[in-house]
Design a protein around this motif. Sequence first.
Motif, short mmCIF file in Angstrom:
data_model
loop_
_atom_site.label_atom_id
_atom_site.label_comp_id
_atom_site.label_asym_id
_atom_site.label_seq_id
_atom_site.Cartn_x
_atom_site.Cartn_y
_atom_site.Cartn_z
N LEU A 42 21.63 28.71 -46.63
CA LEU A 42 21.52 30.11 -46.28
C LEU A 42 20.42 30.80 -47.08
CD1 LEU A 42 22.68 32.47 -44.65
CD2 LEU A 42 24.31 32.85 -46.49
N ALA A 43 20.24 30.41 -48.34
CA ALA A 43 19.21 31.04 -49.17
C ALA A 43 17.81 30.79 -48.61
CB ALA A 43 19.31 30.52 -50.61
N VAL A 44 17.54 29.56 -48.18
CA VAL A 44 16.21 29.25 -47.62
C VAL A 44 16.00 30.00 -46.31
CG1 VAL A 44 14.78 27.41 -46.68
CG2 VAL A 44 16.10 27.01 -48.76
N LYS A 45 17.02 30.02 -45.45
CA LYS A 45 16.88 30.75 -44.19
C LYS A 45 16.65 32.23 -44.43
CE LYS A 45 19.72 27.50 -41.53
NZ LYS A 45 20.96 27.31 -40.73
N ALA A 46 17.39 32.80 -45.38
CA ALA A 46 17.21 34.22 -45.68
C ALA A 46 15.82 34.47 -46.26
CB ALA A 46 18.29 34.68 -46.66
N ALA A 47 15.34 33.56 -47.12
CA ALA A 47 14.00 33.73 -47.69
C ALA A 47 12.93 33.68 -46.60
CB ALA A 47 13.75 32.66 -48.76
N VAL A 48 13.06 32.74 -45.69
CA VAL A 48 12.09 32.65 -44.59
C VAL A 48 12.14 33.91 -43.72
CG1 VAL A 48 11.50 31.38 -42.49
CG2 VAL A 48 12.12 30.13 -44.57
N PHE A 49 13.35 34.38 -43.42
CA PHE A 49 13.48 35.58 -42.60
C PHE A 49 12.87 36.80 -43.29
CE2 PHE A 49 15.96 39.39 -41.54
CZ PHE A 49 15.72 39.47 -40.17
N ILE A 50 13.16 36.96 -44.61
CA ILE A 50 12.61 38.10 -45.34
C ILE A 50 11.09 38.02 -45.39
CG2 ILE A 50 12.50 39.15 -47.63
CD1 ILE A 50 15.41 38.38 -48.03
N THR A 51 10.55 36.81 -45.62
CA THR A 51 9.10 36.66 -45.68
C THR A 51 8.44 37.00 -44.36
OG1 THR A 51 9.37 34.91 -47.35
CG2 THR A 51 7.25 35.05 -46.21
#
Length: 483
Positions: free
Chosen positions: A12-21
């Motif tokens: 979830l952290a990687v997906k959230a980071a990609v979405f935020i970026t």
Amino acid sequence: MRAALPRWWGTLAVKAAVFITVMCCALAALLGVLVHVQVTNQTVGQARDQALQRLAQATERYEAGDALRRGAGVDPPGLPGPLRELATGGERGTMVADLEGRPTMWAAGPADGGRALAVAVDYAQQARTIDGLDRAILWSSALAIGATLLVGAFAVTRVTRRLHTTALVARRITAGDLDARVNDPRTRPRPQGPKRPDAPGRPDAPGRPAAPGRPSLPGRPSGPGHPSGPGHPSSPGRFKALARLKAPAEPSAPARPKASARPQDEVAAVAAALDSMAASLQRRLLAEQRFTADVAHELRTPLTGLHAAAELLPPGRPTELVRDRVAALRTLTEDLLEISRLDTGRERLELDTEWLGPLAERVVRASGSGTRIVVVRDVSVETDRRRLERVLGNLVANAHRHGRAPVVLTVDGPVVTVRDHGDGFPEYLVAHGPQRFRTEGGARGHGLGLTIALGQAEVLGARLEFANAPDGGAVATLYLAVD
């Protein structure tokens, strides 16, 4: 064929980071374009007004016959062709172009004789301003994206850490640790240290204080309402205990946490629901364990008297049937007592060094069955002899009771295998392990032998697996721990 993604990609952290970026980049690009267009239009507009004002002044001086100032002229060199054609056509216009390597704002209008009167205004400062603005937009966007990504990653990491803790507690509850709670500091993951020899691999280690509502162990000092041992006289306390068996008291519920003034988010709600579920499950299981232990305790005394009475019956076929049924009932009661002790998770080991080959021979000899022993490689292990003999004895007895000959017990180092040549284990047993009081296909028994074997193996720190041989027959494999 789709390439396999690494495991961390699905977190979830990687997906959230990609979405935020992605969202920050899109927002920064949109705002940057809007600011660039707005400032560029404003800067170009000011430069155009200045150039047209100078063109008006130059036109007045040209019509009055005065000398033109610097930067103004008729058909000057460097005047862009499209602007020259517009001016000779009788219209005024402006255009940005390079003059001697410098950006210049041109303004041109018609003059007599089909010529063009033009004015050049230096546009270098405005161009540098726009370039600096573009660089500032890029740098500020990158800093804003980085800061937002760090803050978002911190916030998401806190959420994912709580979700990870919740999942860890759920797995511990699944493994049998009913004391695990999300909001209990004692349930936080700790570094794995060396396992204690008295309870390897068990979540409830021997010697641990008894949890509230734990069923009493057989063999404890007898109290009111809990007679123990043969020949115990009947008393009012005994009948009170029997009355309690009809409606076992629920263990007292753990104190609920105080309601927090802060509103709970969804993750906190999931954690609270998991804790509530675990507490409810623990109360029900402990009540069931207590009921089983109490029933087994209370049945021992009347069964002892019944056994003594059966021994006094005259010889004959009816007497043999009665004695057989009494013996079966006593065996069932002892099995229930053993299961209740295993359920508490407070069994203690009496470790000693044993050679597996001679131990297997003693088990087969005590069973009185025609089991063949194969010793491929004999080893000595540090184990509890009584418990290991109980495990192997139950496996051998189950193979003869539910399988077909030949039954083979194989010792290959720390791995002991018991195999028969019958129809094999049921599918549910291979998939989920033995279940008490569950048998299929008209098989005799109560399903307690393999349950006890599995529980004793866990106390020993061993692993017991059940499978079916490809050519038919059930295979039980015991993997013992070796230092």
